[in-house]
Write an enzyme that holds these catalytic residues in place. Structure first.
Site, PDB file in Angstrom:
ATOM      1  N   LYS A 127       0.751  -1.172   0.083  1.00  0.00           N
ATOM      2  CA  LYS A 127       0.021   0.000  -0.003  1.00  0.00           C
ATOM      3  C   LYS A 127       0.832   1.061   0.044  1.00  0.00           C
ATOM      4  O   LYS A 127       2.028   1.156   0.270  1.00  0.00           O
ATOM      5  CB  LYS A 127      -0.821  -0.074   1.376  1.00  0.00           C
ATOM      6  CG  LYS A 127      -2.188   1.056   0.887  1.00  0.00           C
ATOM      7  CD  LYS A 127      -3.146  -0.095   0.281  1.00  0.00           C
ATOM      8  CE  LYS A 127      -4.662   0.549   0.183  1.00  0.00           C
ATOM      9  NZ  LYS A 127      -5.549  -0.299  -0.346  1.00  0.00           N
TER      10      LYS A 127
HETATM   11  P1  NAD Z   1     -12.687   7.045  -3.485  1.00  0.00           P
HETATM   12  O1  NAD Z   1     -11.939   8.088  -3.063  1.00  0.00           O
HETATM   13  O2  NAD Z   1     -13.291   6.720  -4.691  1.00  0.00           O
HETATM   14  O3  NAD Z   1     -14.083   7.379  -2.606  1.00  0.00           O
HETATM   15  C1  NAD Z   1     -14.008   7.612  -1.190  1.00  0.00           C
HETATM   16  C2  NAD Z   1     -15.468   8.103  -0.741  1.00  0.00           C
HETATM   17  O4  NAD Z   1     -15.530   8.039   0.493  1.00  0.00           O
HETATM   18  C3  NAD Z   1     -15.499   9.531  -1.082  1.00  0.00           C
HETATM   19  O5  NAD Z   1     -16.954   9.699  -1.647  1.00  0.00           O
HETATM   20  C4  NAD Z   1     -15.206  10.166   0.145  1.00  0.00           C
HETATM   21  O6  NAD Z   1     -15.860  11.669   0.103  1.00  0.00           O
HETATM   22  C5  NAD Z   1     -15.911   9.404   1.052  1.00  0.00           C
HETATM   23  N1  NAD Z   1     -15.421   9.599   2.374  1.00  0.00           N
HETATM   24  C6  NAD Z   1     -14.190  10.044   2.847  1.00  0.00           C
HETATM   25  N2  NAD Z   1     -14.240  10.509   4.184  1.00  0.00           N
HETATM   26  C7  NAD Z   1     -15.322  10.067   4.584  1.00  0.00           C
HETATM   27  C8  NAD Z   1     -15.938   9.917   6.081  1.00  0.00           C
HETATM   28  N3  NAD Z   1     -15.306  10.361   6.964  1.00  0.00           N
HETATM   29  N4  NAD Z   1     -17.323   9.541   5.963  1.00  0.00           N
HETATM   30  C9  NAD Z   1     -18.016   9.169   4.778  1.00  0.00           C
HETATM   31  N5  NAD Z   1     -17.327   9.246   3.729  1.00  0.00           N
HETATM   32  C10 NAD Z   1     -16.375   9.558   3.417  1.00  0.00           C
HETATM   33  O7  NAD Z   1     -12.284   5.911  -2.708  1.00  0.00           O
HETATM   34  P2  NAD Z   1     -12.835   4.260  -3.319  1.00  0.00           P
HETATM   35  O8  NAD Z   1     -11.454   3.873  -4.153  1.00  0.00           O
HETATM   36  O9  NAD Z   1     -14.024   4.057  -3.468  1.00  0.00           O
HETATM   37  O10 NAD Z   1     -12.024   3.458  -1.830  1.00  0.00           O
HETATM   38  C11 NAD Z   1     -13.118   3.525  -0.693  1.00  0.00           C
HETATM   39  C12 NAD Z   1     -12.572   2.372   0.251  1.00  0.00           C
HETATM   40  O11 NAD Z   1     -12.679   1.224  -0.529  1.00  0.00           O
HETATM   41  C13 NAD Z   1     -11.430   2.469   0.843  1.00  0.00           C
HETATM   42  O12 NAD Z   1     -11.416   1.986   2.121  1.00  0.00           O
HETATM   43  C14 NAD Z   1     -10.412   1.775  -0.031  1.00  0.00           C
HETATM   44  O13 NAD Z   1      -9.263   1.237   0.705  1.00  0.00           O
HETATM   45  C15 NAD Z   1     -11.339   0.635  -0.294  1.00  0.00           C
HETATM   46  N6  NAD Z   1     -11.057  -0.026  -1.496  1.00  0.00           N
HETATM   47  C16 NAD Z   1     -10.866   0.783  -2.855  1.00  0.00           C
HETATM   48  C17 NAD Z   1     -10.556  -0.275  -4.011  1.00  0.00           C
HETATM   49  C18 NAD Z   1     -10.658   0.203  -5.295  1.00  0.00           C
HETATM   50  O14 NAD Z   1     -10.297  -0.383  -6.129  1.00  0.00           O
HETATM   51  N7  NAD Z   1     -10.711   1.608  -5.352  1.00  0.00           N
HETATM   52  C19 NAD Z   1     -10.323  -1.650  -3.975  1.00  0.00           C
HETATM   53  C20 NAD Z   1     -10.617  -2.237  -2.582  1.00  0.00           C
HETATM   54  C21 NAD Z   1     -10.724  -1.562  -1.374  1.00  0.00           C
END
Ligand code: NAD
Length: 418
Positions: free
Chosen positions: A107
């Site tokens: 990461k």
């Molecule tokens: P992203 O940046 O596209 O979206 C994150 C969202 O969460 C945004 O809408 C943001 O405004 C919101 N957010 C941030 N802080 C917040 C809070 N305190 N309360 C409510 N909402 C909040 O990110 P993503 O890629 O969708 O990732 C989201 C989660 O999924 C993370 O935990 C990430 O590690 C996990 N994840 C992502 C992927 C991927 O392919 N992108 C894969 C596996 C896991």
């Protein structure tokens, strides 16, 4: 390993210790499997649009190198810290092993708030950070991907910076790239669609019809928004969503197409007039069939766990539930948890497909990608559920023990050098 001290790292270690006890891992193997193999911290100096020079902290942690290159997302968020990145790298290791992928976990991230930066500033942060970590990444070393605050464009800039350094295009250095640059069809949607697929499998297991079931999604970003759309396509009703600015609730269901138009204009769900406002804390406690935390870590804690009113907790985010909350939730017989390392594994599985396609320069149709994705997810779901039922353990313990056992076995078979 005091350098990693952070609540999220402590949480990942606590989870590991529970699983190590469950697996009766020999004492000699425990720390070797648990702690990250190596970490790089870099200073990222960037000239801002104003002419001021700011220095951001950047990190990359590689958890284990025993089964192939390492793989994991790149996060741009103001709270990014070495210990958080290390915990996320550990979880990536268990996730890859659970899905049978030939990777260790990694990461990375930069402590910056991309919402306050211009596009040009984000590009300069990305390029300088990539330049600083060039010796640490590569198609056979460590392959970054998008995470919170990063996207396809970020990966395109990373790939371009890396490729310029070597003098030829190296698409396999990152995944989650635009399709025109060697990205995989289906990658952008893979995590969210995987979440929705597993929600469907969980509902089926509980004998609940997807049609008409209700869902609440915290974090309407890449993972949350795609999962929400797919759940609606599967006949479910999304009654609440949120982002960092706030949340929305409409018991009759939210029109996601209209919401997307609002988000495209305002960069937040806040202010959408066809639903009432709700705080992020209250949103988690809404009565619903499926709750999808898809934002950040440690949002379900000992203070709100007993108040959850969902039947399925589908962990789109990494690490949304603390071990103390887990202890409370394990007493709730009615609750079905799809643990993070299973629930959001769709992203890394299709990233693996993207890497394989890049290495072969031979690209697959979206149907082929999705078919292979669902097969792997289904196998992991069935293996986890079977183990949980056989051993009467929570789903998280079952999923993590499958992942950790595979990593421990790989290390044992390779032996300890020298
Ligand atoms: P992203 O940046 O596209 O979206 C994150 C969202 O969460 C945004 O809408 C943001 O405004 C919101 N957010 C941030 N802080 C917040 C809070 N305190 N309360 C409510 N909402 C909040 O990110 P993503 O890629 O969708 O990732 C989201 C989660 O999924 C993370 O935990 C990430 O590690 C996990 N994840 C992502 C992927 C991927 O392919 N992108 C894969 C596996 C896991």
């Amino acid at each position: 390993m005091d350098i990693y001290r952070h609540p999220t790292f402590d949480m990942a270690c606590e989870q590991f210790d529970l699983v190590a006890d469950f697996l009766e891992l020999p004492t000699n193997d425990r720390d070797r499997v648990k702690y990250p193999k190596r970490a790089l911290t870099v200073a990222v100096p960037v000239r801002m649009d104003s002419g001021e020079v700011r220095v951001f902290a950047g990190y990359r942690v590689q958890h284990h190198l025993s089964m192939g290159p390492t793989k994991g997302g790149m996060r741009f968020h103001q709270d990014v810290a070495l210990g958080e990145v290390a915990a996320l790298a550990m979880w990536m290791s268990w996730k890859c092993a659970l899905a049978g992928l030939p990777y260790g976990g990694a990461k990375g991230g930069v402590a910056c708030d991309p919402r306050t930066l211009s596009r040009n500033e984000v590009e300069r942060v990305t390029r300088r950070f990539t330049q600083e970590i060039i010796p640490f990444i590569g198609p056979q070393i460590d392959i970054p991907a998008p995470d919170v605050g990063t996207n396809e464009q970020t990966m395109a800039w990373m790939m371009d910076t890396y490729s310029n350094h070597f003098g030829h295009a190296v698409p396999g250095v990152v995944t989650g790239k635009p399709v025109d640059l060697g990205g995989s069809l289906g990658r952008r949607e893979s995590t969210g669609r995987g979440v929705a697929f597993l929600v469907g499998r969980a509902l089926q297991t509980l004998g609940i019809k997807a049609e008409g079931s209700t869902a609440v999604v915290q974090g309407y970003g890449n993972v949350g928004a795609v999962a929400a759309h797919q759940m609606v396509r599967d006949g479910m009703k999304v009654i609440a969503v949120s982002d960092a600015e706030g949340g929305l609730h409409n018991a009759g269901g939210i029109d996601l197409i209209k919401l997307d138009a609002h988000v495209a204009k305002h960069r937040t769900v806040k202010g959408f007039t066809e639903a009432g406002p709700i705080g992020n804390d209250d949103l988690l406690l809404l009565k619903c069939d499926v709750l999808v935390p898809a934002a950040l870590e440690r949002v379900i804690t000992e203070s709100n766990a007993a108040k959850l009113q969902c039947r399925v907790l589908a962990e789109g985010a990494n690490g949304p539930t603390t071990p103390a909350a887990d202890a409370i939730l394990s007493q709730c017989e009615d609750l079905f948890i799809i643990p993070d390392i299973l629930c959001n594994a769709g992203g890394v599985i299709v990233s693996y497909f993207e890497w394989v396609q890049d290495l072969q320069s031979f690209f697959w149709s979206e149907a082929e990608v999705m078919d292979k994705l669902y097969r792997i997810l289904d196998t992991a779901f069935v293996e986890t559920l079977t183990l949980a039922r056989q051993k009467h353990t929570p789903m998280r313990l079952a999923a993590m023990s499958l992942g950790i056992r595979r990593v421990a076995e790989a290390k044992r078979k390779r032996g300890l050098f020298p």
